[in-house]
Design a protein around this motif. Structure first.
Motif, PDB file in Angstrom:
ATOM      1  N   ILE A 135       0.867  -1.174   0.000  1.00 54.22           N
ATOM      2  CA  ILE A 135       0.000   0.000   0.000  1.00 54.22           C
ATOM      3  C   ILE A 135       0.907   1.228   0.000  1.00 54.22           C
ATOM      4  O   ILE A 135       1.756   1.380   0.881  1.00 54.22           O
ATOM      5  CB  ILE A 135      -0.909  -0.001   1.242  1.00 54.22           C
ATOM      6  CG1 ILE A 135      -1.768  -1.273   1.248  1.00 54.22           C
ATOM      7  CG2 ILE A 135      -1.774   1.269   1.288  1.00 54.22           C
ATOM      8  CD1 ILE A 135      -2.492  -1.516   2.574  1.00 54.22           C
ATOM      9  N   ARG A 136       0.747   2.083  -1.018  1.00 50.50           N
ATOM     10  CA  ARG A 136       1.603   3.269  -1.127  1.00 50.50           C
ATOM     11  C   ARG A 136       0.728   4.505  -0.981  1.00 50.50           C
ATOM     12  O   ARG A 136      -0.188   4.712  -1.770  1.00 50.50           O
ATOM     13  CB  ARG A 136       2.352   3.242  -2.459  1.00 50.50           C
ATOM     14  CG  ARG A 136       3.251   1.999  -2.555  1.00 50.50           C
ATOM     15  CD  ARG A 136       3.935   1.805  -3.902  1.00 50.50           C
ATOM     16  NE  ARG A 136       2.992   1.821  -4.984  1.00 50.50           N
ATOM     17  CZ  ARG A 136       2.954   2.763  -5.926  1.00 50.50           C
ATOM     18  NH1 ARG A 136       3.822   3.752  -5.895  1.00 50.50           N
ATOM     19  NH2 ARG A 136       2.071   2.710  -6.882  1.00 50.50           N
ATOM     20  N   SER A 137       0.980   5.276   0.042  1.00 51.70           N
ATOM     21  CA  SER A 137       0.152   6.459   0.351  1.00 51.70           C
ATOM     22  C   SER A 137      -1.326   6.109   0.349  1.00 51.70           C
ATOM     23  O   SER A 137      -2.154   6.833  -0.201  1.00 51.70           O
ATOM     24  CB  SER A 137       0.431   7.587  -0.659  1.00 51.70           C
ATOM     25  OG  SER A 137       1.770   8.010  -0.558  1.00 51.70           O
ATOM     26  N   GLY A 138      -1.637   4.973   0.952  1.00 51.46           N
ATOM     27  CA  GLY A 138      -3.031   4.564   1.067  1.00 51.46           C
ATOM     28  C   GLY A 138      -3.622   3.966  -0.188  1.00 51.46           C
ATOM     29  O   GLY A 138      -4.807   3.630  -0.218  1.00 51.46           O
ATOM     30  N   ASP A 139      -2.815   3.784  -1.218  1.00 51.79           N
ATOM     31  CA  ASP A 139      -3.286   3.292  -2.508  1.00 51.79           C
ATOM     32  C   ASP A 139      -2.816   1.848  -2.686  1.00 51.79           C
ATOM     33  O   ASP A 139      -1.621   1.561  -2.548  1.00 51.79           O
ATOM     34  CB  ASP A 139      -2.705   4.192  -3.611  1.00 51.79           C
ATOM     35  CG  ASP A 139      -3.276   3.881  -4.983  1.00 51.79           C
ATOM     36  OD1 ASP A 139      -3.986   2.869  -5.130  1.00 51.79           O
ATOM     37  OD2 ASP A 139      -2.993   4.664  -5.908  1.00 51.79           O
ATOM     38  N   THR A 140      -3.744   0.965  -3.034  1.00 52.53           N
ATOM     39  CA  THR A 140      -3.377  -0.456  -3.177  1.00 52.53           C
ATOM     40  C   THR A 140      -3.023  -0.814  -4.618  1.00 52.53           C
ATOM     41  O   THR A 140      -2.712  -1.964  -4.901  1.00 52.53           O
ATOM     42  CB  THR A 140      -4.539  -1.348  -2.717  1.00 52.53           C
ATOM     43  OG1 THR A 140      -5.704  -1.015  -3.477  1.00 52.53           O
ATOM     44  CG2 THR A 140      -4.830  -1.145  -1.242  1.00 52.53           C
ATOM     45  N   ALA A 141      -3.064   0.144  -5.543  1.00 51.79           N
ATOM     46  CA  ALA A 141      -2.742  -0.166  -6.944  1.00 51.79           C
ATOM     47  C   ALA A 141      -1.241  -0.356  -7.124  1.00 51.79           C
ATOM     48  O   ALA A 141      -0.429   0.192  -6.370  1.00 51.79           O
ATOM     49  CB  ALA A 141      -3.230   0.960  -7.854  1.00 51.79           C
ATOM     50  N   GLU A 142      -0.874  -1.108  -8.140  1.00 53.69           N
ATOM     51  CA  GLU A 142       0.547  -1.260  -8.468  1.00 53.69           C
ATOM     52  C   GLU A 142       1.073   0.003  -9.128  1.00 53.69           C
ATOM     53  O   GLU A 142       0.305   0.794  -9.670  1.00 53.69           O
ATOM     54  CB  GLU A 142       0.740  -2.460  -9.406  1.00 53.69           C
ATOM     55  CG  GLU A 142       0.476  -3.766  -8.696  1.00 53.69           C
ATOM     56  CD  GLU A 142       0.927  -4.971  -9.491  1.00 53.69           C
ATOM     57  OE1 GLU A 142       1.526  -4.795 -10.558  1.00 53.69           O
ATOM     58  OE2 GLU A 142       0.681  -6.091  -9.029  1.00 53.69           O
ATOM     59  N   PRO A 143       2.398   0.213  -9.109  1.00 52.98           N
ATOM     60  CA  PRO A 143       2.963   1.402  -9.745  1.00 52.98           C
ATOM     61  C   PRO A 143       2.638   1.413 -11.238  1.00 52.98           C
ATOM     62  O   PRO A 143       2.449   0.368 -11.848  1.00 52.98           O
ATOM     63  CB  PRO A 143       4.465   1.243  -9.541  1.00 52.98           C
ATOM     64  CG  PRO A 143       4.618   0.275  -8.435  1.00 52.98           C
ATOM     65  CD  PRO A 143       3.425  -0.621  -8.480  1.00 52.98           C
ATOM     66  N   ALA A 144       2.607   2.591 -11.799  1.00 52.11           N
ATOM     67  CA  ALA A 144       2.292   2.756 -13.231  1.00 52.11           C
ATOM     68  C   ALA A 144       3.310   1.996 -14.082  1.00 52.11           C
ATOM     69  O   ALA A 144       4.468   1.874 -13.719  1.00 52.11           O
ATOM     70  CB  ALA A 144       2.309   4.232 -13.579  1.00 52.11           C
TER      71      ALA A 144
END
Lengths: 395, 395
Positions: free
Chosen positions: B386-395
């Motif tokens: 989780i990056r800054s509250g975001d569970t999406a993978e990096p672009a």
């Protein structure tokens, strides 16, 4: 089932002569029908074409030493050991192998199956295409037979070839008299596991079993159709390797303290040396003398030794790294030991090699050269695993 | 962006006091707004609920020492080194750092970006949420600035915070006079990279740069807004650590041969000790005295040192394993050093910690206890990053 035409192989390790650049492998009916340079390859015909895009291909890994059917969680014991806590203090507070035995005895066959299947699926995803599984966390007749049934079943249900090994002689169980346990092993357990176990193994070590005890156990096992494997010279030089040679065992395993005399005896008797660099790493102890065993003419295999106490590795890639960096095998020796060496140590002559007639077990690496496996530790380089010519994941 | 309500955390490592069993973490607008026991947690409200099912959660990894922008393939050089070939023989045949410099100079900015982005995506998938990237494979003004632009761009495009470090003082380039290169560094390169590099680093080592040379380079860099980092005491004790303390550098890195005197000076000056256990492993050399540095009061970080010559690691998990098994840090120290230690070594005070106000960077492990990370080497235990509250993978 249509055949598989594997092309665009930048670097092919066959274990059957030199590596080949720009290679093709053809698999028909689950077996390799052709392997060699693309310039000489047959037509793809109606086979499925797999273009590796210049990636390296090696035989599937054969993991010849695992204890993967167990229950319980010993991560906190690991934490304490790494912080310097003494083994006796951990054992006194209920840790060590006995904690795994307690946890394993409590689990049903289905629960043990699920735990083992999760581990074997991860192993398969990491490129392992055949595996040995030992019992040894039951230490009573009922649990040991349960573990061996689970070991057979997990291989059958996932479609991964498994060799099973009875390791009732792993430790004397808690609260049991030593002589009584030896009587139980020889008189009841070995007859009970006949047919379930391909091999019988004994942990020959100070504090475990002596050479004489092992000789008796393995002789009894032989009368029930189980050939011998021996845990030998892991923590001390206790004579297991010479016993393995004397008995014509299939393998002597660990061998961290093996001497040139041991190596010569193993080589002369055709006993495979199955080395477990993960255990030496985790125990902070010296690695087995892999180069010396190799030079002596032994068949050298490397294995995960997957177990909850001393080597909770599931993937062969870090084992290859340790074999090269810590043990001193060359890159090519380590990859051979993780594939062909493992296959020979499990009496699977048609695995761990890519030549006509061999099983179509291949690993496609996401790298142009198999040296990337030990060169880039911790990066998952398994791009695709092909099992008997099939690119699907295990069930 | 709606908030994230992370529940079902079996074991939460906050780096802000004791670990918490059965915990909840709430992230709003990219930052932690609440963390603690589930029994005290606020309502989920309209936040997205993520149930970890009993898994362990730790802060995202902060990798404080990498050289991840490079081209070329040195796997065959690795093969030869591991087989015992002498460093000088490899250098004489075109190997070593100079081969990476040649390959890197030839690549376009876009090609270097693609190579770096592939590596950073793999790092992110392995739980790394912030990273330092050094130049140092250009050794001329044009290529060094290109590497630093790539380092900035790869962080921006993938949405991963990057700190950049100018390491023109990595080696004297092939075919160039030493004094001429020092003049170039101070007179042209440092002014040219101002604004592109957050830090300036010097490899202080026999055969690389001396303490006096490093002092001049780092003083010049300071006038251009770059604070100091120092490659110190890796292969020999050459005085880099004391220089780092004297200059109030942000970090002294490697420190394999650091003494108690070095440790005391670093601790007193507030210089972070960034240790690179992957390099010591691959070089078959002793690990840095991590426990001694920790006891002396240093901020200890551990990092991959991702580079093509001595430590081609991308994932922090094997680095934690080496830090525990080989270096002797405790499990908790190693995890702290891979998260909070890295963040402090990169002057990112709101990372590597889970408390209100901190960046919402979390790693959910597919295990009930973070000790599984070093306990099960080679198994990918990162269930979700989780990056800054975001569970999406990096672009």
């Amino acid at each position: 089932m249509t055949g598989l035409f594997v092309t665009g192989i930048g670097h092919l390790t066959t274990n059957d002569g030199d590596s080949v650049r720009d290679a093709v492998v053809v698999v028909d009916d689950g077996r390799v029908s052709w392997a060699g340079p693309a310039s000489d390859a047959p037509e793809a015909g109606d086979r499925t074409v797999l273009d590796c895009g210049g990636r390296a291909v090696i035989p599937g890994f054969v993991d010849a030493h695992t204890h993967l059917v167990f229950a319980g969680d010993r991560s906190d014991e690991f934490r304490r050991k790494m912080a310097g806590e003494d083994y006796r203090s951990i054992a006194a507070s209920g840790g060590g192998i006995r904690s795994t035995v307690r946890a394993t005895r409590q689990e049903s066959e289905d629960e043990l199956f699920e735990l083992a299947a999760e581990r074997l699926r991860r192993m398969a995803a990491a490129g392992t295409t055949a595996v040995e599984i030992k019992s040894g966390y039951g230490l009573d007749t009922g649990t040991e037979t349960r573990l061996l049934r689970v070991a057979r079943r997990v291989g059958e249900e996932l479609g991964i070839p498994v060799r099973t090994t009875f390791l009732g002689a792993h430790a004397v169980p808690e609260g049991m008299d030593r002589d009584a346990y030896l009587d139980l092993l020889v008189g009841e357990m070995i007859p009970a596991v006949a047919g379930l176990a391909d091999y019988c193994d004994v942990f020959v070590e100070d504090g475990a079993f002596t050479v004489d005890e092992a000789r008796e156990i393995l002789a009894t096992a032989a009368t029930h159709g189980m050939r011998a494997r021996v845990h030998a010279e892991q923590l001390t030089r206790s004579g297991g390797a010479l016993l393995a040679a004397e008995l014509g065992a299939v393998s002597a395993d660990h061998l961290d303290r093996a001497t040139p005399e041991d190596a010569a005896a193993l080589a002369a008797a055709g006993v495979a040396a199955v080395l477990c660099p993960g255990a030496s790493y985790m125990l902070r102890s010296p690695q087995a003398p892999g180069p010396m065993l190799w030079e002596a003419g032994c068949v050298v295999a490397i294995a995960t030794d997957c177990n909850p106490g001393t080597s909770y590795f599931e993937s062969m890639a870090p084992i290859i790294s340790l074999a090269v960096v810590q043990m001193g095998l060359t890159v090519e020796q380590a990859i051979w030991a993780a594939t062909r060496g493992g296959a020979l140590a499990l009496e699977m002559p048609d695995r761990g090699i890519i030549r006509p007639g061999a099983t179509g077990d291949l690993v496609v690496l996401d790298a142009p050269d198999p040296a990337h496996l030990p060169y880039r530790p911790g990066t998952d380089l398994v791009w695709l695993t092909i099992r008997s010519g099939d690119t699907a994941e295990p069930a």
